[in-house]
Design a protein around this motif. Structure first.
Motif, PDB file in Angstrom:
ATOM      1  N   MET A   1       0.855  -1.197   0.000  1.00 56.65           N
ATOM      2  CA  MET A   1       0.000   0.000   0.000  1.00 56.65           C
ATOM      3  C   MET A   1       0.885   1.239   0.000  1.00 56.65           C
ATOM      4  SD  MET A   1      -2.919   1.154   2.754  1.00 56.65           S
ATOM      5  CE  MET A   1      -3.926  -0.267   2.341  1.00 56.65           C
ATOM      6  N   SER A   2       0.565   2.217  -0.846  1.00 56.43           N
ATOM      7  CA  SER A   2       1.356   3.440  -0.919  1.00 56.43           C
ATOM      8  C   SER A   2       1.165   4.272   0.344  1.00 56.43           C
ATOM      9  CB  SER A   2       0.948   4.249  -2.147  1.00 56.43           C
ATOM     10  OG  SER A   2      -0.413   4.640  -2.057  1.00 56.43           O
ATOM     11  N   ARG A   3       2.215   4.986   0.711  1.00 53.30           N
ATOM     12  CA  ARG A   3       2.173   5.862   1.872  1.00 53.30           C
ATOM     13  C   ARG A   3       1.592   7.211   1.455  1.00 53.30           C
ATOM     14  NH1 ARG A   3       5.713   4.938   6.208  1.00 53.30           N
ATOM     15  NH2 ARG A   3       6.321   7.145   6.178  1.00 53.30           N
ATOM     16  N   ARG A   4       0.622   7.697   2.209  1.00 57.24           N
ATOM     17  CA  ARG A   4      -0.074   8.932   1.864  1.00 57.24           C
ATOM     18  C   ARG A   4      -0.035   9.897   3.040  1.00 57.24           C
ATOM     19  NH1 ARG A   4      -5.302   6.210  -1.061  1.00 57.24           N
ATOM     20  NH2 ARG A   4      -6.069   8.342  -1.083  1.00 57.24           N
ATOM     21  N   ALA A   5       0.047  11.188   2.715  1.00 56.58           N
ATOM     22  CA  ALA A   5       0.216  12.224   3.736  1.00 56.58           C
ATOM     23  C   ALA A   5      -1.104  12.923   4.019  1.00 56.58           C
ATOM     24  CB  ALA A   5       1.252  13.252   3.280  1.00 56.58           C
ATOM     25  N   VAL A   6      -1.425  13.049   5.305  1.00 56.09           N
ATOM     26  CA  VAL A   6      -2.636  13.756   5.719  1.00 56.09           C
ATOM     27  C   VAL A   6      -2.269  14.872   6.688  1.00 56.09           C
ATOM     28  CG1 VAL A   6      -4.171  11.787   5.375  1.00 56.09           C
ATOM     29  CG2 VAL A   6      -3.059  12.098   7.596  1.00 56.09           C
ATOM     30  N   ILE A   7      -3.116  15.896   6.712  1.00 56.18           N
ATOM     31  CA  ILE A   7      -2.939  17.033   7.623  1.00 56.18           C
ATOM     32  C   ILE A   7      -3.745  16.751   8.885  1.00 56.18           C
ATOM     33  CG2 ILE A   7      -3.300  19.504   7.963  1.00 56.18           C
ATOM     34  CD1 ILE A   7      -3.230  19.770   4.872  1.00 56.18           C
ATOM     35  N   THR A   8      -3.062  16.679  10.017  1.00 60.35           N
ATOM     36  CA  THR A   8      -3.754  16.398  11.281  1.00 60.35           C
ATOM     37  C   THR A   8      -3.722  17.574  12.246  1.00 60.35           C
ATOM     38  OG1 THR A   8      -1.751  15.412  12.229  1.00 60.35           O
ATOM     39  CG2 THR A   8      -3.294  13.925  11.100  1.00 60.35           C
ATOM     40  N   GLY A   9      -2.986  18.620  11.918  1.00 56.61           N
ATOM     41  CA  GLY A   9      -2.948  19.791  12.794  1.00 56.61           C
ATOM     42  C   GLY A   9      -2.475  20.995  12.017  1.00 56.61           C
ATOM     43  N   LEU A  10      -2.905  22.172  12.435  1.00 53.36           N
ATOM     44  CA  LEU A  10      -2.429  23.391  11.804  1.00 53.36           C
ATOM     45  C   LEU A  10      -2.313  24.512  12.825  1.00 53.36           C
ATOM     46  CD1 LEU A  10      -5.028  25.543  11.280  1.00 53.36           C
ATOM     47  CD2 LEU A  10      -5.574  23.843   9.549  1.00 53.36           C
ATOM     48  N   GLY A  11      -1.348  25.373  12.589  1.00 55.96           N
ATOM     49  CA  GLY A  11      -1.138  26.549  13.421  1.00 55.96           C
ATOM     50  C   GLY A  11      -0.869  27.749  12.542  1.00 55.96           C
ATOM     51  N   VAL A  12      -1.404  28.902  12.923  1.00 56.51           N
ATOM     52  CA  VAL A  12      -1.368  30.076  12.050  1.00 56.51           C
ATOM     53  C   VAL A  12      -1.033  31.332  12.837  1.00 56.51           C
ATOM     54  CG1 VAL A  12      -2.757  31.569  10.554  1.00 56.51           C
ATOM     55  CG2 VAL A  12      -3.032  29.088  10.427  1.00 56.51           C
ATOM     56  N   VAL A  13      -0.154  32.133  12.265  1.00 52.20           N
ATOM     57  CA  VAL A  13       0.060  33.515  12.698  1.00 52.20           C
ATOM     58  C   VAL A  13      -0.218  34.366  11.466  1.00 52.20           C
ATOM     59  CG1 VAL A  13       1.751  35.228  13.429  1.00 52.20           C
ATOM     60  CG2 VAL A  13       1.738  32.972  14.492  1.00 52.20           C
ATOM     61  N   ALA A  14      -1.251  35.186  11.509  1.00 55.30           N
ATOM     62  CA  ALA A  14      -1.669  35.901  10.306  1.00 55.30           C
ATOM     63  C   ALA A  14      -2.207  37.284  10.647  1.00 55.30           C
ATOM     64  CB  ALA A  14      -2.749  35.105   9.569  1.00 55.30           C
ATOM     65  N   PRO A  15      -2.183  38.188   9.688  1.00 57.65           N
ATOM     66  CA  PRO A  15      -2.849  39.472   9.888  1.00 57.65           C
ATOM     67  C   PRO A  15      -4.318  39.256  10.224  1.00 57.65           C
ATOM     68  CG  PRO A  15      -1.487  39.521   7.913  1.00 57.65           C
ATOM     69  CD  PRO A  15      -1.531  38.093   8.364  1.00 57.65           C
ATOM     70  N   GLY A  16      -4.796  39.976  11.190  1.00 56.65           N
ATOM     71  CA  GLY A  16      -6.194  39.844  11.595  1.00 56.65           C
ATOM     72  C   GLY A  16      -6.414  38.902  12.749  1.00 56.65           C
ATOM     73  N   GLY A  17      -5.389  38.098  13.109  1.00 54.49           N
ATOM     74  CA  GLY A  17      -5.563  37.208  14.238  1.00 54.49           C
ATOM     75  C   GLY A  17      -4.518  36.119  14.291  1.00 54.49           C
TER      76      GLY A  17
ATOM     77  N   ARG B   1       3.824  25.390  17.613  1.00 57.50           N
ATOM     78  CA  ARG B   1       3.248  24.942  18.879  1.00 57.50           C
ATOM     79  C   ARG B   1       1.745  24.739  18.758  1.00 57.50           C
ATOM     80  NH1 ARG B   1       6.663  28.973  22.966  1.00 57.50           N
ATOM     81  NH2 ARG B   1       8.688  27.931  22.696  1.00 57.50           N
ATOM     82  N   GLU B   2       1.066  25.643  18.059  1.00 61.25           N
ATOM     83  CA  GLU B   2      -0.376  25.464  17.884  1.00 61.25           C
ATOM     84  C   GLU B   2      -0.669  24.237  17.032  1.00 61.25           C
ATOM     85  OE1 GLU B   2      -4.442  27.628  16.243  1.00 61.25           O
ATOM     86  OE2 GLU B   2      -2.488  28.374  15.559  1.00 61.25           O
ATOM     87  N   ALA B   3       0.107  24.046  15.970  1.00 60.36           N
ATOM     88  CA  ALA B   3      -0.144  22.927  15.072  1.00 60.36           C
ATOM     89  C   ALA B   3       0.005  21.587  15.788  1.00 60.36           C
ATOM     90  CB  ALA B   3       0.807  22.994  13.878  1.00 60.36           C
ATOM     91  N   VAL B   4       1.054  21.457  16.587  1.00 55.71           N
ATOM     92  CA  VAL B   4       1.279  20.199  17.304  1.00 55.71           C
ATOM     93  C   VAL B   4       0.169  19.961  18.322  1.00 55.71           C
ATOM     94  CG1 VAL B   4       2.828  18.976  18.876  1.00 55.71           C
ATOM     95  CG2 VAL B   4       3.767  20.225  16.911  1.00 55.71           C
ATOM     96  N   ALA B   5      -0.198  21.017  19.055  1.00 53.23           N
ATOM     97  CA  ALA B   5      -1.287  20.873  20.022  1.00 53.23           C
ATOM     98  C   ALA B   5      -2.588  20.518  19.321  1.00 53.23           C
ATOM     99  CB  ALA B   5      -1.445  22.163  20.824  1.00 53.23           C
ATOM    100  N   ASP B   6      -2.837  21.142  18.179  1.00 49.66           N
ATOM    101  CA  ASP B   6      -4.067  20.879  17.423  1.00 49.66           C
ATOM    102  C   ASP B   6      -4.118  19.435  16.929  1.00 49.66           C
ATOM    103  OD1 ASP B   6      -6.497  21.663  16.082  1.00 49.66           O
ATOM    104  OD2 ASP B   6      -5.361  21.760  14.217  1.00 49.66           O
TER     105      ASP B   6
END
Length: 421
Positions: A1-17, A82-87
Motif C-alpha cells: 500500500m502506498s504511503r499517503r500524507a494527511v494534515i492532522t494539525g495546523l497553526g497560524v500567525v496571520a494578519p487579523g488574528g 506549537r499550535e499545530a502540534v497541540a491541534d
C-alpha cells in the motif's frame, strides 16, 4: 500500500488574528486586515500599505532569550508550530526523532533582523564599511535562511530530514509538497511543514516600490488589495506563518487522529522566461495543475474550489485565469475561485502555506472564503470569484495554486478527510 500524507494539525500567525480560529474568522468575515504600515516610518514610500500581524511574542509563550535571538519570521514559525502540534493531538515524544522531519518555506529569510543589524553596523548607513564589533552574536543566523528550519527542528526535537525551501512566492506550497514526498518515500513518518515570512521592512517595501508592483491606494488601505478587480493597482505586502502537521495516513488513523485533509497531488513547473514576467497563456501553471490532478487520479471536474494565487496585479490575475481555463476546461466556469490575499495581503513565501491552511479549513467548514473588495470584475477574469461574501459550498476536493518570481508555478490538490481512495 502506498504511503499517503494527511494534515492532522495546523497553526497560524496571520494578519487579523493569531491562531487557526481567528484566521478563519477574518477570512470569512468579508473584511480585511490591510492598513497603513506601522512597523516603521513609511513616509516617502510609494506604497505605504501592508497587512501586519498584531503580535506579542511574550504573550504567545516565547522567552526573552528566544525573542532576542530570533528574527520575527522565526518567532512566527515557533508560535505556529506549537499550535499545530497541540491541534494535532500528537505527542512528539512518541515519534522516534529520526522519523520526524521539517520542511519549511521562506522567500526572504530573516529580512527584518538583517536590516536592523545593517543599520547598526553601518552607523545608520553613514559608513560604507560595516563594523562587525557592533553585531549581535547571532548575526550569522540572520544571514542563513536555513536558521528558520533549524529553529523549528530544535523546538520539536526533529532529527530526520530538515530543509528550508526558498522558491519565492511558491515557497510555502513547495515546502508542503516536499514534506508530503518525504512521507510518501518513507523518509519520515511525521513532517512539520509550512512557511514563514516577515518582510515588512524598508528594504522590502523599497524593492517593490521600484518595480511598481504594490498598490498606491494609501488613502484607502482597507480596500487596497483587489484581486480580479478592474480597478486594482498592485498587491499589498503581508507577513505571517502557517505550520501543518503531516502524518502518514494509516498511522494517523491508528492513533485516532482527526484529519483535516489529505494531500492528494502536488506539482511545480517553471516558465524559464523572466524574473517577474508571466506568459499570458498560463501554460506552465496549467501543466502544474494537470500534473497534480493526475497524481491525485482525479478528473478536472472533481475540483470543487480553487484557492487562487490572486495577487491583485493585472498580469498575474489574467495569467492564472487563463491557466484555470486551460487545465480545467469548461469546468473552470462552474467552480468557485477566490483569493485570500484580498484579506491578509501577500506574505511572499509564507502565503502558500497560509492558503493551504485556509483550504483545509474550507474543507472542514464546507465554506468558500470570499474575495474581498471585488467590486468591478475585470472582464478578462470572467470566472466565479466569490465577491465579498463567504459561501457555503459542498467540497470534497480543493485546488490551491501559487506563482512566484523566477517563473515558479505550483499546484496542490487537497481531499476532504474520509474521501474515498
Amino acid at each position: 500500500m502506498s504511503r499517503r500524507a494527511v494534515i492532522t494539525g495546523l497553526g497560524v500567525v496571520a494578519p487579523g488574528g493569531v491562531g487557526g480560529a481567528a484566521f478563519w474568522d477574518v477570512l470569512v468575515s468579508g473584511g480585511t486586515a490591510t492598513r497603513l504600515i506601522s512597523l516603521f516610518d513609511a513616509a516617502g514610500f510609494r506604497s505605504r500599505i501592508a497587512a501586519e500581524v498584531d503580535f506579542d511574542p511574550y504573550a504567545h509563550g516565547l522567552t526573552p532569550r528566544q525573542v532576542r535571538r530570533m528574527d520575527r519570521a522565526a518567532q512566527f514559525a515557533l508560535v505556529s508550530l506549537r499550535e499545530a502540534v497541540a491541534d494535532s493531538g500528537l505527542d512528539l515524544a512518541d515519534v522516534p526523532p529520526e522519523r520526524l522531519g521539517v520542511s519549511l518555506g521562506s522567500a526572504v529569510g530573516c529580512t527584518m533582523g538583517l536590516e536592523e543589524e545593517y543599520v547598526v553596523l553601518s552607523d545608520g548607513g553613514r559608513s560604507d564599511t560595516l563594523d562587525h564589533r557592533y553585531g549581535v552574536p547571532h548575526l550569522y543566523g540572520y544571514m542563513a535562511p536555513s536558521t528558520l528550519a533549524c529553529e523549528v527542528a530544535w523546538e520539536a526535537g526533529a532529527e530526520g530530514p530538515v530543509a528550508l525551501v526558498s522558491t519565492g512566492c511558491t515557497s510555502g506550497l513547495d515546502a508542503v509538497g516536499h514534506g508530503a514526498q518525504l512521507i510518501a518515500e518513507g523518509s519520515a513518518d511525521v513532517v512539520l511543514t509550512g512557511a514563514t515570512d516577515a518582510p515588512l521592512s524598508p528594504i522590502t517595501v523599497a524593492c517593490f516600490d521600484a518595480i511598481k508592483a504594490t498598490s498606491r491606494r494609501n488613502d484607502d488601505p482597507a480596500h487596497a488589495s483587489r484581486p480580479f478587480d478592474a480597478t486594482r493597482d498592485g498587491f499589498v505586502l503581508g507577513e505571517g506563518a502557517a505550520v501543518l502537521v503531516l502524518e502518514e495516513r494509516e498511522a494517523a488513523r491508528r492513533r485516532g487522529a482527526t484529519v483535516y485533509a489529505e494531500l492528494l497531488g502536488f506539482a511545480s513547473r517553471s516558465n524559464a522566461f523572466h524574473m517577474t514576467g508571466l506568459k499570458p497563456d498560463g501554460r506552465e501553471m496549467a501543466e502544474a495543475i494537470s500534473t497534480a490532478l493526475d497524481q491525485a487520479r482525479l478528473d478536472p471536474t472533481a475540483v470543487d474550489y480553487v484557492n487562487a494565487h490572486g495577487s491583485g496585479t493585472v498580469q498575474n490575475d489574467r495569467h492564472e485565469t487563463a491557466a484555470f481555463k486551460k487545465a480545467l476546461g469548461d469546468h473552470a466556469y462552474g467552480v468557485p475561485v477566490s483569493s485570500i490575499k484580498s484579506v491578509i495581503g501577500h506574505s511572499l513565501g509564507a502565503i502558500g502555506a497560509l492558503e493551504l491552511a485556509a483550504c483545509a479549513l474550507a474543507l472542514r467548514h464546507q465554506t468558500v472564503p470570499p474575495t474581498a473588495n471585488l467590486d468591478h470584475r475585470d472582464p478578462d477574469c470572467d470566472l466565479d470569484c466569490v465577491p465579498h461574501t463567504a459561501r457555503e459550498h459542498a467540497m470534497s476536493t480543493v485546488l490551491s495554486v501559487g506563482s512566484g518570481f523566477g517563473g515558479f508555478q505550483s499546484a496542490a490538490v487537497l481531499g476532504r478527510a474520509g474521501r474515498a481512495a
